[in-house]
Design an enzyme around this catalytic site. Structure first.
Site, mmCIF file in Angstrom:
data_model
loop_
_atom_site.group_PDB
_atom_site.id
_atom_site.type_symbol
_atom_site.label_atom_id
_atom_site.label_comp_id
_atom_site.label_asym_id
_atom_site.label_seq_id
_atom_site.Cartn_x
_atom_site.Cartn_y
_atom_site.Cartn_z
ATOM 1 N N GLY A 60 0.829 -1.200 0.000
ATOM 2 C CA GLY A 60 0.000 0.000 0.000
ATOM 3 C C GLY A 60 0.860 1.244 0.000
ATOM 4 C CD GLN A 65 3.418 5.676 2.756
ATOM 5 O OE1 GLN A 65 2.413 5.181 2.270
ATOM 6 N NE2 GLN A 65 4.441 4.967 3.195
ATOM 7 C CB CYS A 110 5.674 2.054 7.217
ATOM 8 S SG CYS A 110 5.138 3.572 6.429
ATOM 9 C CG LEU A 111 6.767 1.196 1.061
ATOM 10 C CD1 LEU A 111 5.919 1.550 -0.157
ATOM 11 C CD2 LEU A 111 7.956 0.338 0.646
ATOM 12 C CG HIS A 153 -0.266 0.904 7.285
ATOM 13 N ND1 HIS A 153 0.682 0.432 8.164
ATOM 14 C CD2 HIS A 153 0.399 1.720 6.434
ATOM 15 C CE1 HIS A 153 1.865 0.939 7.842
ATOM 16 N NE2 HIS A 153 1.711 1.731 6.801
ATOM 17 C CD GLU A 154 -0.948 2.346 2.829
ATOM 18 O OE1 GLU A 154 -0.522 3.514 2.721
ATOM 19 O OE2 GLU A 154 -0.201 1.379 3.050
ATOM 20 C CG HIS A 157 0.567 6.669 5.780
ATOM 21 N ND1 HIS A 157 1.669 7.110 6.492
ATOM 22 C CD2 HIS A 157 0.830 5.382 5.447
ATOM 23 C CE1 HIS A 157 2.558 6.125 6.585
ATOM 24 N NE2 HIS A 157 2.065 5.061 5.967
#
Length: 184
Positions: A60, A65, A110-111, A153-154, A157
């Protein structure tokens, strides 16, 4: 094409901001960004492309991000039943959720976080999300299991929340009561 160089890391102020709604119908520029976000997630899961472009695998990605403070998310993930799910959404909003919790036994990553953060991240076991897709259609999605966790999670953000904000600092591995453990 989005690469790891485009992904901002923890500590960057954009990751802690509440992202702005995307006006609907979405501008072409926003649609193009969202398509590129979904392409990143797909490419990052392709071993050849991941290797060639140095992409960290992800399931995701949220617009903040990539330093765009807008309410856009892209998700590409295989669920527990082996089914592929792909979403590119504007303004996703959790409109209802279960009282029951769930969590990934392996924890979350997480990226935008270049370190392992051990601990249990409690999430809602089931959620209902309303959003707008790339075609401008309103969608109403019911999610459970891994998909529900990825969406939460997304969407976090978009609200300036990082996954580790949910970990109990005093007892990082404390399991939520009666929660569903999801192996990943």
């Amino acid at each position: 094409m989005i690469t790891m160089e485009d992904i901002i890391r923890e500590g960057h102020p954009t990751l802690r901001k509440v992202a702005e709604e995307v006006p609907i119908p979405a501008l072409e520029k926003d649609k193009e960004t969202l398509v590129k976000m979904l392409d990143y997630v797909k490419n990052s899961q392709d071993p050849e492309k991941s290797e060639k472009y140095g992409l960290r695998p992800g399931i995701g990605l949220a617009a903040p991000q990539i330093n765009i403070s807008k309410r856009m998310i892209a998700i590409h993930v295989v669920d527990e039943k082996g089914e592929q799910h792909s979403y590119a959404l504007f303004n996703p909003k959790i409109v209802s959720h279960s009282l029951e919790k769930s969590y990934l036994t392996s924890g979350e990553g997480c990226l935008s976080v270049d370190r392992a953060v051990p601990g249990i991240v409690p999430r809602y076991a089931r959620i209902r999300v309303k959003a707008t897709n790339l075609e401008g259609e309103q969608v109403d999605i019911r999610l459970k299991g891994l998909l529900a966790i990825v969406f939460q999670h997304e969407i976090d953000h978009l609200n300036g929340i990082m996954f580790y904000d949910h970990i109990n600092e005093a007892n990082p591995f404390q399991e939520p009561e009666n929660a569903i453990a999801i192996d990943r």
